[in-house]
Design a protein around this motif. Structure first.
Motif, PDB file in Angstrom:
ATOM      1  N   PHE A 233       0.834  -1.203   0.000  1.00 40.62           N
ATOM      2  CA  PHE A 233       0.000   0.000   0.000  1.00 40.62           C
ATOM      3  C   PHE A 233       0.871   1.257   0.000  1.00 40.62           C
ATOM      4  O   PHE A 233       0.610   2.204  -0.749  1.00 40.62           O
ATOM      5  N   ASN A 237       1.570   5.163  -1.834  1.00 42.94           N
ATOM      6  CA  ASN A 237       1.174   6.267  -0.949  1.00 42.94           C
ATOM      7  C   ASN A 237       2.292   7.299  -0.892  1.00 42.94           C
ATOM      8  O   ASN A 237       3.004   7.427   0.092  1.00 42.94           O
ATOM      9  N   TRP A 292      -8.442   2.301   3.034  1.00 40.65           N
ATOM     10  CA  TRP A 292      -7.596   2.161   1.850  1.00 40.65           C
ATOM     11  C   TRP A 292      -8.410   2.296   0.558  1.00 40.65           C
ATOM     12  O   TRP A 292      -7.918   2.836  -0.440  1.00 40.65           O
ATOM     13  N   TYR A 295      -8.965   5.855  -0.094  1.00 40.63           N
ATOM     14  CA  TYR A 295      -7.722   6.406  -0.655  1.00 40.63           C
ATOM     15  C   TYR A 295      -7.664   6.154  -2.164  1.00 40.63           C
ATOM     16  O   TYR A 295      -7.362   7.065  -2.956  1.00 40.63           O
ATOM     17  N   SER A 296      -7.944   4.923  -2.582  1.00 40.79           N
ATOM     18  CA  SER A 296      -7.851   4.555  -3.997  1.00 40.79           C
ATOM     19  C   SER A 296      -8.803   5.388  -4.843  1.00 40.79           C
ATOM     20  O   SER A 296      -8.428   5.925  -5.900  1.00 40.79           O
ATOM     21  N   TYR A 321      -9.853   8.786   4.913  1.00 38.96           N
ATOM     22  CA  TYR A 321      -8.831   7.730   4.786  1.00 38.96           C
ATOM     23  C   TYR A 321      -7.898   7.765   5.981  1.00 38.96           C
ATOM     24  O   TYR A 321      -7.620   6.725   6.606  1.00 38.96           O
ATOM     25  N   THR A 325      -7.500   4.858   9.258  1.00 38.43           N
ATOM     26  CA  THR A 325      -6.330   3.975   9.161  1.00 38.43           C
ATOM     27  C   THR A 325      -5.184   4.288  10.116  1.00 38.43           C
ATOM     28  O   THR A 325      -4.528   3.362  10.615  1.00 38.43           O
ATOM     29  N   GLU A 329      -4.257   1.059  12.281  1.00 43.49           N
ATOM     30  CA  GLU A 329      -3.124   0.230  11.838  1.00 43.49           C
ATOM     31  C   GLU A 329      -2.185  -0.079  12.997  1.00 43.49           C
ATOM     32  O   GLU A 329      -1.702  -1.212  13.145  1.00 43.49           O
ATOM     33  N   ALA A 384      -3.223   0.811  -3.950  1.00 48.07           N
ATOM     34  CA  ALA A 384      -4.095   0.854  -2.773  1.00 48.07           C
ATOM     35  C   ALA A 384      -5.222  -0.167  -2.902  1.00 48.07           C
ATOM     36  O   ALA A 384      -5.580  -0.849  -1.930  1.00 48.07           O
ATOM     37  N   SER A 388      -5.822  -3.501  -0.493  1.00 51.82           N
ATOM     38  CA  SER A 388      -7.109  -3.682   0.189  1.00 51.82           C
ATOM     39  C   SER A 388      -7.616  -5.106   0.029  1.00 51.82           C
ATOM     40  O   SER A 388      -8.097  -5.721   0.988  1.00 51.82           O
TER      41      SER A 388
END
Length: 401
Positions: A233, A237, A292, A295-296, A321, A325, A329, A384, A388
């Motif tokens: 990912f 990023n 994620w 984000y994409s 996003y 996360t 995370e 991303a 996912s």
């Protein structure tokens, strides 16, 4: 076997946090107030004042973050080895906040690289020990909330920093160099918050019979897979500096760049703690996957943006996003590993996420300069989405130690 069900909250546990978490949150707020006055203006300072290319922005940000990641790995291991997590946290905050203002004195992008490098050295030293402190003073039922609160305070600092940057630039009429020098003030207060407020968090020198090594070996396959998926990912990023350049490309005036950054920070501030609390009740993994995917989608929309209102809308959505996360995370890392290895685990987590920042930002800068922003941002969106799907298929058991 799938994820175990987290413990239910009592009303008291919903609102009570360990004092160390609160003071580390205050330190992060002040540190980010200092950092985020500077960060949104840095790409403009580099390209407009110093004549650096877009590719140079990518190199500077990539090297800065990679430096931090290398030190995060070792500092996490060292904090497990010597049991001095607070001391390492104080040293890290001190280095960053004493060197960051010096960017206002430079006349070449190479010197910006030097001071960004030193700033990230401080971040590298403090991050993993600090994360291990937050994890160690929080149990499984409140860990998501603790990390979410820390991210909320961090993001509130970003919000206040962006607002302060806008006011200093647009209202007070100060030049960028003077603004950079003023970030010393909140930086010093951040260091004092840790020194005076974080107490009784170090448990002394660990048991010598328990060997702690800087290695993947003590960790199980599920943690290793999680780290590899995070790495995939992160490869897509790239630095948010590119999104700020996209904003400028769409016609957003320089003085409003701190304001759009403030809108992003507001969303992160408001929703990080609720997202962390939600992850204490449901699967942390699924919350990360939703983040994620956001984000994409947002990166694809950024790639095809042409108007200023597109930028405002997308930066606000982009904030979700981060909220879903950032803290979650880290809480998932603590769920997967034993307490005596958490410093090392956070070192590995931060190292992998950070070390990939160099190729990520360099690739984005290259694609942008060679083919345009659509290809650069589309690359990030593709990775991303792939990450996912992989994370959704990962099954794990929470560590019960």
């Amino acid at each position: 076997m799938g994820e175990t069900e987290p413990k239910k909250h009592s009303m008291r546990s919903l609102f009570k946090l360990h004092p160390a978490v609160i003071f580390l949150g205050i330190a992060s707020l002040l540190n980010d107030l200092s950092s985020e006055i500077l960060y949104p203006l840095l790409p403009i300072f580099l390209t407009t004042y110093l004549g650096a290319s877009v590719a140079s922005v990518g190199i500077i940000e990539g090297i800065a973050e990679t430096t931090a990641s290398l030190l995060k790995l070792y500092s996490g291991y060292l904090s497990d080895k010597i049991g001095k997590k607070k001391a390492l946290t104080v040293i890290g905050y001190s280095i960053s906040n004493l060197t960051r203002p010096l960017i206002g004195l430079v006349n070449s992008w190479a010197l910006v690289l030097l001071f960004r490098f030193t700033d990230r050295v401080g971040k590298g030293i403090r991050t993993s020990p600090r994360d291990a402190i937050v994890a160690s003073v929080s149990d499984e039922s409140t860990r998501g909330k603790a990390f979410g609160f820390h991210r909320s305070m961090d993001n509130l600092g970003s919000l206040l920093g962006a607002l302060t940057g806008f006011l200093l630039l647009k209202v007070a009429g100060l030049d960028i160099r003077t603004i950079f020098l003023l970030v010393l003030i909140p930086g010093i207060l951040a260091v004092l918050s840790v020194v005076l407020g974080v107490k009784n968090v170090d448990k002394g020198i660990p048991d010598s019979n328990k060997k702690i090594s800087l290695s993947f070996k003590p960790f199980d396959a599920k943690f290793k897979k999680y780290i590899l998926i995070l790495g995939l990912f992160t490869l897509g990023n790239s630095s948010d500096a590119f999104l700020l350049l996209k904003a400028k490309e769409c016609g957003l005036a320089d003085a409003y760049i701190p304001l759009v950054w403030m809108a992003l920070s507001l969303i992160r501030t408001v929703f990080s703690t609720p997202a962390g609390m939600l992850s204490d009740r449901v699967s942390r993994k699924r919350i990360i996957v939703v983040g994620w995917l956001i984000y994409s989608i947002v990166y694809i929309l950024f790639a095809y943006s042409t108007k200023v209102w597109h930028i405002w809308a997308l930066f606000c959505i982009y904030g979700f996003y981060y909220a879903l996360t950032e803290g979650v995370e880290k809480a998932l890392v603590a769920d997967m590993v034993r307490e005596e290895l958490r410093g090392t685990a956070y070192g590995i987590y931060n190292f992998v996420v950070g070390i990939v920042a160099l190729p990520s930002s360099v690739i984005c800068g290259f694609l942008w300069q060679k083919f345009g922003s659509i290809y650069a941002l589309g690359f990030g969106a593709l990775l991303a989405f792939a990450a996912s799907v992989l994370l959704l298929g990962l099954r794990y058991e929470k560590n019960q130690n």
